[in-house]
Structure formats: structure tokens, C-alpha cells
Write a protein that holds these residues in place. Structure first.
Motif, PDB file in Angstrom:
ATOM      1  N   GLN A 189       0.831  -1.211   0.000  1.00  0.00           N
ATOM      2  CA  GLN A 189       0.000   0.000   0.000  1.00  0.00           C
ATOM      3  C   GLN A 189       0.865   1.260   0.000  1.00  0.00           C
ATOM      4  OE1 GLN A 189      -3.935   0.565   2.176  1.00  0.00           O
ATOM      5  NE2 GLN A 189      -2.526   1.613   3.543  1.00  0.00           N
ATOM      6  N   PHE A 190       0.587   2.142  -0.957  1.00  0.00           N
ATOM      7  CA  PHE A 190       1.236   3.467  -0.984  1.00  0.00           C
ATOM      8  C   PHE A 190       0.178   4.489  -0.649  1.00  0.00           C
ATOM      9  CE2 PHE A 190       3.219   1.628  -4.926  1.00  0.00           C
ATOM     10  CZ  PHE A 190       4.524   1.617  -4.494  1.00  0.00           C
ATOM     11  N   ILE A 191       0.543   5.422   0.220  1.00  0.00           N
ATOM     12  CA  ILE A 191      -0.360   6.556   0.431  1.00  0.00           C
ATOM     13  C   ILE A 191       0.448   7.830   0.196  1.00  0.00           C
ATOM     14  CG2 ILE A 191      -1.701   7.852   2.161  1.00  0.00           C
ATOM     15  CD1 ILE A 191      -2.503   5.231   3.389  1.00  0.00           C
ATOM     16  N   VAL A 192      -0.087   8.736  -0.614  1.00  0.00           N
ATOM     17  CA  VAL A 192       0.551  10.041  -0.788  1.00  0.00           C
ATOM     18  C   VAL A 192      -0.482  11.075  -0.338  1.00  0.00           C
ATOM     19  CG1 VAL A 192       1.600  11.670  -2.395  1.00  0.00           C
ATOM     20  CG2 VAL A 192       2.003   9.225  -2.686  1.00  0.00           C
ATOM     21  N   GLU A 193      -0.097  11.801   0.696  1.00  0.00           N
ATOM     22  CA  GLU A 193      -1.071  12.680   1.369  1.00  0.00           C
ATOM     23  C   GLU A 193      -0.536  14.118   1.381  1.00  0.00           C
ATOM     24  OE1 GLU A 193      -3.078  10.990   5.147  1.00  0.00           O
ATOM     25  OE2 GLU A 193      -1.515  12.374   5.804  1.00  0.00           O
ATOM     26  N   ASP A 194      -1.410  15.064   1.102  1.00  0.00           N
ATOM     27  CA  ASP A 194      -0.976  16.467   1.197  1.00  0.00           C
ATOM     28  C   ASP A 194      -2.038  17.282   1.918  1.00  0.00           C
ATOM     29  OD1 ASP A 194      -2.916  17.807  -0.711  1.00  0.00           O
ATOM     30  OD2 ASP A 194      -1.987  16.427  -2.139  1.00  0.00           O
ATOM     31  N   ASN A 195      -1.655  18.482   2.329  1.00  0.00           N
ATOM     32  CA  ASN A 195      -2.675  19.354   2.929  1.00  0.00           C
ATOM     33  C   ASN A 195      -2.891  20.580   2.027  1.00  0.00           C
ATOM     34  OD1 ASN A 195      -0.279  20.590   3.481  1.00  0.00           O
ATOM     35  ND2 ASN A 195      -0.602  20.836   5.678  1.00  0.00           N
ATOM     36  N   GLY A 196      -3.016  20.275   0.731  1.00  0.00           N
ATOM     37  CA  GLY A 196      -3.139  21.326  -0.273  1.00  0.00           C
ATOM     38  C   GLY A 196      -4.562  21.717  -0.621  1.00  0.00           C
ATOM     39  N   GLY A 198      -6.900  20.413  -2.417  1.00  0.00           N
ATOM     40  CA  GLY A 198      -7.985  19.422  -2.424  1.00  0.00           C
ATOM     41  C   GLY A 198      -8.693  19.317  -3.768  1.00  0.00           C
ATOM     42  N   ILE A 199      -9.618  18.346  -3.846  1.00  0.00           N
ATOM     43  CA  ILE A 199     -10.332  18.065  -5.103  1.00  0.00           C
ATOM     44  C   ILE A 199     -11.828  17.949  -4.800  1.00  0.00           C
ATOM     45  CG2 ILE A 199     -10.573  16.379  -6.993  1.00  0.00           C
ATOM     46  CD1 ILE A 199      -7.649  15.466  -6.095  1.00  0.00           C
ATOM     47  N   ARG A 200     -12.645  18.587  -5.616  1.00  0.00           N
ATOM     48  CA  ARG A 200     -14.103  18.526  -5.408  1.00  0.00           C
ATOM     49  C   ARG A 200     -14.587  17.085  -5.508  1.00  0.00           C
ATOM     50  NH1 ARG A 200     -14.530  22.997  -9.646  1.00  0.00           N
ATOM     51  NH2 ARG A 200     -14.463  21.182 -10.977  1.00  0.00           N
ATOM     52  N   ALA A 201     -15.572  16.733  -4.666  1.00  0.00           N
ATOM     53  CA  ALA A 201     -16.069  15.342  -4.621  1.00  0.00           C
ATOM     54  C   ALA A 201     -16.496  14.860  -6.000  1.00  0.00           C
ATOM     55  CB  ALA A 201     -17.219  15.238  -3.629  1.00  0.00           C
ATOM     56  N   GLU A 202     -17.151  15.734  -6.786  1.00  0.00           N
ATOM     57  CA  GLU A 202     -17.656  15.286  -8.092  1.00  0.00           C
ATOM     58  C   GLU A 202     -16.528  14.993  -9.096  1.00  0.00           C
ATOM     59  OE1 GLU A 202     -18.302  18.264  -6.684  1.00  0.00           O
ATOM     60  OE2 GLU A 202     -18.562  19.860  -8.168  1.00  0.00           O
ATOM     61  N   SER A 247     -10.478  13.230  -0.563  1.00  0.00           N
ATOM     62  CA  SER A 247     -10.029  14.624  -0.578  1.00  0.00           C
ATOM     63  C   SER A 247     -11.152  15.587  -0.232  1.00  0.00           C
ATOM     64  CB  SER A 247      -9.487  14.944  -1.979  1.00  0.00           C
ATOM     65  OG  SER A 247      -9.120  16.287  -2.070  1.00  0.00           O
ATOM     66  N   LYS A 248     -10.774  16.677   0.412  1.00  0.00           N
ATOM     67  CA  LYS A 248     -11.735  17.749   0.675  1.00  0.00           C
ATOM     68  C   LYS A 248     -11.117  19.059   0.217  1.00  0.00           C
ATOM     69  CE  LYS A 248     -14.928  16.329   4.200  1.00  0.00           C
ATOM     70  NZ  LYS A 248     -14.479  15.377   5.236  1.00  0.00           N
ATOM     71  N   VAL A 249     -11.937  19.881  -0.433  1.00  0.00           N
ATOM     72  CA  VAL A 249     -11.440  21.155  -0.945  1.00  0.00           C
ATOM     73  C   VAL A 249     -10.858  21.988   0.203  1.00  0.00           C
ATOM     74  CG1 VAL A 249     -12.163  23.326  -2.037  1.00  0.00           C
ATOM     75  CG2 VAL A 249     -12.989  21.145  -2.918  1.00  0.00           C
ATOM     76  N   ASN A 250      -9.675  22.541  -0.067  1.00  0.00           N
ATOM     77  CA  ASN A 250      -8.936  23.380   0.890  1.00  0.00           C
ATOM     78  C   ASN A 250      -8.422  22.649   2.129  1.00  0.00           C
ATOM     79  OD1 ASN A 250      -9.104  25.629  -0.689  1.00  0.00           O
ATOM     80  ND2 ASN A 250     -11.077  26.249   0.181  1.00  0.00           N
TER      81      ASN A 250
END
Ligand code: ADP
Length: 267
Positions: A189-196, A198-202, A247-250
Motif C-alpha cells: 500500500q502506498f499513500i501520498v497525502e498532502d494538505n493542499g 484538495g479536489i471537489r467530490a464530483e 479529498s476535501k477542498v482546501n
């Protein structure tokens, strides 16, 4: 007799429609193959002139008078950026055209994924530093396995490069690698995580399709063209794995990749 004749006609019509549909399929398949070969050849042919252009620009940038001519220096810097972008585009198109042909076989060579991941992080460190982004790796001390080092590296580079690109200055990018040892299968398992940003759910599903970008001008400005995640998805599919985003925006994004490894492939 009339019924036999009717049945005969019916059978003939069935056979004819079958043949017609086959005949229609063949040209479609042929034109698809031709189109794919065309994209592969065109992108391959583009690489040589592009690399000549890049080295010509490099030579001009080193010319003596260049420092005294800020306008020319700016034009050359812009040209260099665009040529680099086109080079990446040609390379990505070639990768995807080859992947479509199904001829690309995965290598099965011994590799230490921890060492590979450290190497990738090192190569992306300068990008992170330029934005004061903290780049960290969390992984077992040694991850020995058999696999395709180049493809797995390409996958990690795409995800980490995106995480840095879409995270504002001073943010955090974390890479986590782990292995679940199941009965007959190991799951990497690879996880790449940022606090940038974000991406809209749609858009969570769409971002893996070719040329899809949430914001075309922003992606272009950052040197992208919307093929990175399509390539990442292809690499994961070729390994019979899964990739998804949370992901969540912002707030940030977290890409999760899971790849099954055959038992016995660990030394
Ligand atoms: P691009 O060249 O545009 O980065 P990708 O295929 O790599 O192309 O990504 C597609 C789109 O997914 C991007 O344009 C961006 O909108 C979104 N995206 C990818 N990774 C991230 C991330 N870590 N944070 C926010 N958005 C992302």
C-alpha cells in the motif's frame, strides 16, 4: 414447404447480419489500431526535434549578451518552459499509446522499494524546497520484492509531484508505504497525502481520465496537461491493483494505491 422456406430465409438473414456486423467491426478495429500507432509514432518523432530545441535554448541562454537583454532572457525562459512541457507531453502520449496496445509487459526484477522511494524523494526534494514544503517518508526499513522498478517509480513520482504542485507554500506532503501480509497474497500500500487545495467530490473519479483537469489554466501554469493520473491508473491496473482518492477542498488530498503481490515474491 412454406415454413421451411421461411426458416431458411430467417437463417440466411441471421448469417448475413452476423457477417455484416463482423465486417463493420474490422474497419473500426483497424482504424483504432492505426490511430494508436499514429499517436505513438508522432510522439516518438517529436522527441528528437524537441531535445534539439531545448539544447539550442540552453546554448542561447549562456550567450554573453543575454544578461544585458532582459526581454530576450524572458522570452527564452518562456520558450524553455514550453519546450519542456511539450517534451513531457510527447513522453506521456507515447507511454499511453504503448499501454493501449497491451504490448507493454511488466518487469519482474528484485528491488528494494524503500531504497527506491528514498531515491525518488531525494530527486523531488528541490521542488519541495522551492515551496518550503515538508516532504516525509514513512516506510519499513527494508521492502524487498520482485516488481517493475521503473513503473512503480513512475507511479510514485506522479503522485508526489502532484501533491507538491497542488499544495501551497509551507505545506506538508507525506508518503507512507506499508505491506499487509495476508494468507496467499501480500498487499503493498502506498499513500501520498498532502494538505493542499484538495479536489471537489464530483471530480474524484474523473481526475483519472485522460486530459481531465479541474482547472485547465492552473494545471497548465504548473506545467501539467492532465495525463499524469491516467498513467498512474494504467500502472496500477497493469498490476491488478486499485487507486482512489480521498479529498476535501482546501483541506488536502490522500491518494491510496493497493497492489497485490504474489506470495513468495519476498526475499
Ligand atoms: P495535471 O498534469 O493537470 O496535474 P494529472 O492527471 O496528474 O494532470 O491530474 C489531473 C487533475 O487532478 C489535476 O489537474 C488536478 O486538478 C487534480 N489533482 C491531482 N492531484 C492533486 C492533488 N494532490 N491535489 C489537488 N488536485 C489534484
Amino acid at each position: 414447404a412454406l415454413m421451411t422456406l421461411g426458416l431458411l430465409f430467417f437463417a440466411l438473414a441471421l448469417i448475413l447480419s452476423h457477417i455484416m456486423s463482423k465486417r463493420a467491426m474490422i474497419p473500426i478495429m483497424q482504424s483504432y489500431t492505426r490511430q494508436r500507432e499514429f499517436v505513438a509514432d508522432a510522439s516518438h518523432e517529436l522527441r528528437t526535434p524537441l531535445s534539439v530545441m531545448l539544447s539550442s535554448i540552453d546554448t542561447l541562454q549562456l550567450e554573453d549578451g543575454m544578461a544585458q537583454n532582459p526581454f530576450a532572457a524572458r522570452v527564452l525562459a518562456n520558450m524553455r518552459n514550453e519546450v519542456k512541457r511539450m517534451t513531457k507531453l510527447a513522453g506521456d502520449l507515447l507511454t499511453l499509446a504503448r499501454s493501449d496496445s497491451g504490448e507493454v509487459l511488466l518487469a519482474n526484477e528484485p528491488l528494494d522499494l524503500r531504497a527506491n522511494a528514498e531515491h525518488i524523494l531525494q530527486s523531488l526534494q528541490a521542488l519541495a524546497d522551492a515551496k518550503q514544503i515538508q516532504l516525509t517518508l514513512q516506510a519499513p526499513p527494508s521492502l524487498m520484492m520482485y516488481g517493475d522498478a521503473d513503473r512503480l517509480e513512475q507511479l510514485l513520482v506522479i503522485l508526489i509531484d502532484n501533491a507538491i504542485k497542488y499544495t501551497p507554500d509551507g505545506g506538508d506532503v507525506r508518503v507512507m508505504i506499508s505491506v499487509e501480509r495476508a494468507k496467499s497474497m501480500h498487499i503493498l500500500q502506498f499513500i501520498v497525502e498532502d494538505n493542499g487545495i484538495g479536489i471537489r467530490a464530483e471530480d474524484h473519479k474523473q481526475i483519472f481520465t485522460r486530459f481531465y483537469r479541474e482547472d485547465k489554466s492552473r494545471s497548465k501554469e504548473l506545467g501539467g496537461h492532465g495525463l499524469g493520473l491516467a498513467i498512474a491508473k494504467w500502472i496500477v491496473d497493469a498490476h491488478r491493483g486499485t487507486i482512489h482518492v480521498e479529498s476535501k477542498v482546501n483541506q488536502g488530498s490522500r491518494f491510496v494505491v493497493r497492489i497485490p503481490m504474489r506470495e513468495g515474491s519476498w526475499s
